[in-house]
Design an enzyme around this catalytic site. Sequence first.
Site, PDB file in Angstrom:
ATOM      1  N   HIS A 102      -1.284  -5.655   0.649  1.00  0.00           N
ATOM      2  CA  HIS A 102      -1.385  -5.562  -0.808  1.00  0.00           C
ATOM      3  C   HIS A 102      -0.085  -6.055  -1.455  1.00  0.00           C
ATOM      4  O   HIS A 102       0.951  -6.179  -0.801  1.00  0.00           O
ATOM      5  CB  HIS A 102      -1.650  -4.117  -1.244  1.00  0.00           C
ATOM      6  N   ASP A 104       2.183  -4.743  -4.798  1.00  0.00           N
ATOM      7  CA  ASP A 104       2.219  -3.452  -5.493  1.00  0.00           C
ATOM      8  C   ASP A 104       1.612  -3.516  -6.895  1.00  0.00           C
ATOM      9  O   ASP A 104       1.968  -4.376  -7.711  1.00  0.00           O
ATOM     10  CB  ASP A 104       3.671  -2.944  -5.589  1.00  0.00           C
ATOM     11  N   HIS A 257       2.570  -7.039   1.301  1.00  0.00           N
ATOM     12  CA  HIS A 257       3.162  -6.253   2.386  1.00  0.00           C
ATOM     13  C   HIS A 257       2.159  -5.272   2.973  1.00  0.00           C
ATOM     14  O   HIS A 257       1.080  -5.042   2.407  1.00  0.00           O
ATOM     15  CB  HIS A 257       4.446  -5.558   1.926  1.00  0.00           C
ATOM     16  N   ARG A 272      10.462   4.359  -3.184  1.00  0.00           N
ATOM     17  CA  ARG A 272      10.224   3.072  -3.835  1.00  0.00           C
ATOM     18  C   ARG A 272      10.628   3.129  -5.298  1.00  0.00           C
ATOM     19  O   ARG A 272      10.301   4.084  -5.995  1.00  0.00           O
ATOM     20  CB  ARG A 272       8.731   2.739  -3.735  1.00  0.00           C
TER      21      ARG A 272
HETATM   22 FE   LIG Z   1       3.267  -1.184  -1.403  1.00  0.00          FE
END
Ligand SMILES: [Fe+2]
Length: 314
Positions: A102, A104, A257, A272
């Site tokens: 995917h 983000d 990723h 994150r």
């Molecule tokens: Fe991600």
Amino acid sequence: MTTTSTSTRLEFRKLTGRIGAEVTGAGPALELDAGTVTALRAALNEHKALVFRGISIDDEGQQRFARYFGELTTAHPTVPAVAGAPNVLPVDSEDGRSNHWHTDVTFVLNPPQASTLRSVVVPPYGGETLIASAAAAYRDLPAPLRDFAGTLWAVHTNDYDYAIPPESLDEAERERRAVFISIRYETVHPVVRVHPLTGERGLFIGGFAQRIVGLSTGESRDILRLLQAYVTRPENVLRLAWEPGQLVLFDNRITQHYAIDNYDDAPRRLNRVTVAGDVPVGADGKQSYALKGDASHYTPVAGAGRGVSSPGAS
Ligand SMILES: [Fe+2]
């Protein structure tokens, strides 16, 4: 005042031919001057993913670092932040595993332009993150496919086709999924996105891309699978093994990723922080548009024109 620019000490070591570089010389606290930020931005444009090792920062330091590259998003449109750190999303093995390809948050109108991930708890083995260059994937396409992809637009949604069907979930997993889709988003993005800083083209699809506008579900799936196979070619993928004191910054406009689920029941935790992005633009100059869901509580919109330079200029 005489200061020595830390940018003069920066070094980049390529990790693969097509994606990724390790950065040295940025210092353990990642406190950067303007020249260093400019050099890192140019390196990010080129390498797509920058890896920093031996760093010593907390959530506050990670937010400060990400802010060098633009305004921050909050943690997530629907998933709660780390307590006391509104811009930090915990990526914790306890809360599920992102073992699907995917980019983000592509289900919102202006997905983050860049993501940072920092190691907090590293499993004793496995748990690597794969990061793929969507630009290399686009270049790999045969010319007729490249032209075809440039005409396509895809609907991205957070209520996507999950790898695990709902009947196989336990109660906690069902609850997490309910939170994830507590606001339903649908946004139409170009399948070929033009990077606003470099003019480079990349395939902009990934796990939240559900269907192609104007095509049936079956046709959409076949075409997305065909294009996605170019993204995940081993040559286009960096395999990043995590260690303590590590941070990766990747360009979320032109990568995908995948978190490999190969560490048994060991704990794994990354934090994150994402940088607010612009509204994507396709090969024909048209912009993405939202069908469902307002993300203004999650992210400001970065100006697409800011810092635009001609291809190859940086
Ligand atoms: Fe991600």
